[in-house]
Scaffold this motif. Sequence first.
Motif, mmCIF file in Angstrom:
data_model
loop_
_atom_site.group_PDB
_atom_site.id
_atom_site.type_symbol
_atom_site.label_atom_id
_atom_site.label_comp_id
_atom_site.label_asym_id
_atom_site.label_seq_id
_atom_site.Cartn_x
_atom_site.Cartn_y
_atom_site.Cartn_z
ATOM 1 N N ALA A 56 0.833 -1.207 0.000
ATOM 2 C CA ALA A 56 0.000 0.000 0.000
ATOM 3 C C ALA A 56 0.868 1.259 0.000
ATOM 4 O O ALA A 56 0.599 2.216 -0.741
ATOM 5 C CB ALA A 56 -0.925 -0.010 1.213
ATOM 6 N N ARG A 57 1.921 1.273 0.813
ATOM 7 C CA ARG A 57 2.808 2.437 0.851
ATOM 8 C C ARG A 57 3.571 2.591 -0.458
ATOM 9 O O ARG A 57 3.846 3.706 -0.906
ATOM 10 C CB ARG A 57 3.780 2.320 2.022
ATOM 11 N N LEU A 58 3.912 1.471 -1.097
ATOM 12 C CA LEU A 58 4.605 1.527 -2.384
ATOM 13 C C LEU A 58 3.700 2.120 -3.459
ATOM 14 O O LEU A 58 4.132 2.946 -4.270
ATOM 15 C CB LEU A 58 5.054 0.121 -2.789
ATOM 16 N N VAL A 59 2.420 1.723 -3.470
ATOM 17 C CA VAL A 59 1.471 2.237 -4.463
ATOM 18 C C VAL A 59 1.222 3.728 -4.254
ATOM 19 O O VAL A 59 1.135 4.500 -5.215
ATOM 20 C CB VAL A 59 0.152 1.440 -4.386
ATOM 21 N N LEU A 60 1.135 4.150 -2.999
ATOM 22 C CA LEU A 60 0.824 5.553 -2.693
ATOM 23 C C LEU A 60 2.045 6.463 -2.693
ATOM 24 O O LEU A 60 1.902 7.682 -2.609
ATOM 25 C CB LEU A 60 0.139 5.632 -1.313
ATOM 26 N N ALA A 61 3.238 5.885 -2.801
ATOM 27 C CA ALA A 61 4.467 6.697 -2.742
ATOM 28 C C ALA A 61 4.557 7.614 -3.955
ATOM 29 O O ALA A 61 4.265 7.216 -5.086
ATOM 30 C CB ALA A 61 5.684 5.776 -2.683
ATOM 31 N N LYS A 62 4.972 8.859 -3.704
ATOM 32 C CA LYS A 62 5.136 9.822 -4.793
ATOM 33 C C LYS A 62 6.361 9.494 -5.637
ATOM 34 O O LYS A 62 6.357 9.667 -6.846
ATOM 35 C CB LYS A 62 5.250 11.233 -4.214
ATOM 36 N N ASN A 63 7.412 9.039 -4.985
ATOM 37 C CA ASN A 63 8.638 8.654 -5.691
ATOM 38 C C ASN A 63 8.977 7.226 -5.272
ATOM 39 O O ASN A 63 9.510 6.999 -4.191
ATOM 40 C CB ASN A 63 9.780 9.612 -5.351
ATOM 41 N N ARG A 64 8.646 6.273 -6.118
ATOM 42 C CA ARG A 64 8.811 4.863 -5.759
ATOM 43 C C ARG A 64 10.285 4.473 -5.668
ATOM 44 O O ARG A 64 10.650 3.586 -4.900
ATOM 45 C CB ARG A 64 8.091 3.970 -6.766
ATOM 46 N N LEU A 68 11.738 2.689 -2.391
ATOM 47 C CA LEU A 68 12.388 1.381 -2.386
ATOM 48 C C LEU A 68 13.740 1.430 -1.687
ATOM 49 O O LEU A 68 14.129 0.491 -0.982
ATOM 50 C CB LEU A 68 12.556 0.875 -3.822
ATOM 51 N N ILE A 69 14.456 2.549 -1.861
ATOM 52 C CA ILE A 69 15.757 2.688 -1.217
ATOM 53 C C ILE A 69 15.602 2.859 0.284
ATOM 54 O O ILE A 69 16.274 2.194 1.082
ATOM 55 C CB ILE A 69 16.524 3.878 -1.820
ATOM 56 N N GLN A 70 14.703 3.750 0.680
ATOM 57 C CA GLN A 70 14.533 4.032 2.104
ATOM 58 C C GLN A 70 13.835 2.902 2.850
ATOM 59 O O GLN A 70 13.999 2.784 4.063
ATOM 60 C CB GLN A 70 13.741 5.336 2.278
ATOM 61 N N SER A 71 13.084 2.084 2.146
ATOM 62 C CA SER A 71 12.319 1.008 2.785
ATOM 63 C C SER A 71 12.913 -0.363 2.490
ATOM 64 O O SER A 71 12.192 -1.361 2.460
ATOM 65 C CB SER A 71 10.856 1.056 2.327
ATOM 66 N N ALA A 72 14.218 -0.401 2.267
ATOM 67 C CA ALA A 72 14.869 -1.679 1.967
ATOM 68 C C ALA A 72 14.710 -2.664 3.125
ATOM 69 O O ALA A 72 14.449 -3.855 2.915
ATOM 70 C CB ALA A 72 16.347 -1.459 1.663
ATOM 71 N N PHE A 73 14.848 -2.192 4.353
ATOM 72 C CA PHE A 73 14.694 -3.064 5.513
ATOM 73 C C PHE A 73 13.252 -3.553 5.646
ATOM 74 O O PHE A 73 13.015 -4.676 6.099
ATOM 75 C CB PHE A 73 15.114 -2.343 6.786
ATOM 76 N N ASP A 74 12.287 -2.705 5.254
ATOM 77 C CA ASP A 74 10.886 -3.126 5.311
ATOM 78 C C ASP A 74 10.631 -4.296 4.370
ATOM 79 O O ASP A 74 9.886 -5.225 4.691
ATOM 80 C CB ASP A 74 9.968 -1.954 4.938
#
Length: 252
Positions: A56-64, A68-74
């Motif tokens: 959901a956060r990936l779909v709503l992200a303004k800059n994917r 992806l870089i900042q949420s690598a641990f997620d």
Amino acid sequence: MAKRKPQLIAYHVGVTLLTMISVGTVLLLLMGVGKATIEIAIINGLLVVFAVDYVARLVLAKNRKIFLIQSAFDLLGIIPLHPVFAFFRLGRLVRLIRYHHLFWRLRLNSKWTRAYHQFIYKTGFIYLFSFSVTIIVVSAFLFSLTEKQSLANALWWAITTATTVGYGDETPHTAIGKIIASVLMIGGVGFIGLLTSTISGFFTTRGQQVAASQEKHEQADFDQLLLKIEALTTKVDDLQHQLDTTSRHKQR
């Protein structure tokens, strides 16, 4: 500082609680405390929740790309290979702490947060670590399929192979398995070597910066001391001049 929306704060509190529950449940499972079936059910349920949240956060992200870089641990935290991957979700808590400026609100020293940001992002540690884990996880998954091994054993094999430990308790027997092992040896060892050099280089640079800063402060203190000595010498000379003048007046 702009006020945070109550809904956003409630969402972040919920993420924090679910993260702590997932990590705590994994710890109980690893220590053999409680009923394993219930703990596995909780772990799998939370895995689904965090996976849906990530998508959901990936779909709503303004800059994917940045996401992806900042949420690598997620992303690593929702890998279903082994329950220990839930520990990567703790990286989300660190970002939430920085997002809400909790260290600043608690009046804690911000040097730690700056050093953390510099180590994770500016050195490229997050990218190297993500690539290394990705290679290990993908190799473990393929090894599990080709060698008919459990995901846990395959992950153990991938880690020991990539780190060049090589206990030999798990080895590939098929041609495809050997190819996977070869790719892991070349790619995994290379990235882990870069990872190790990045860590050592960061601490070496930090040590040099601290030493240079201390030397700078010591030089500044020394210069200030010289100025005080020079001012004191000037005052003594003026006092001596006044005494000489007074003495000559008395002699007359």
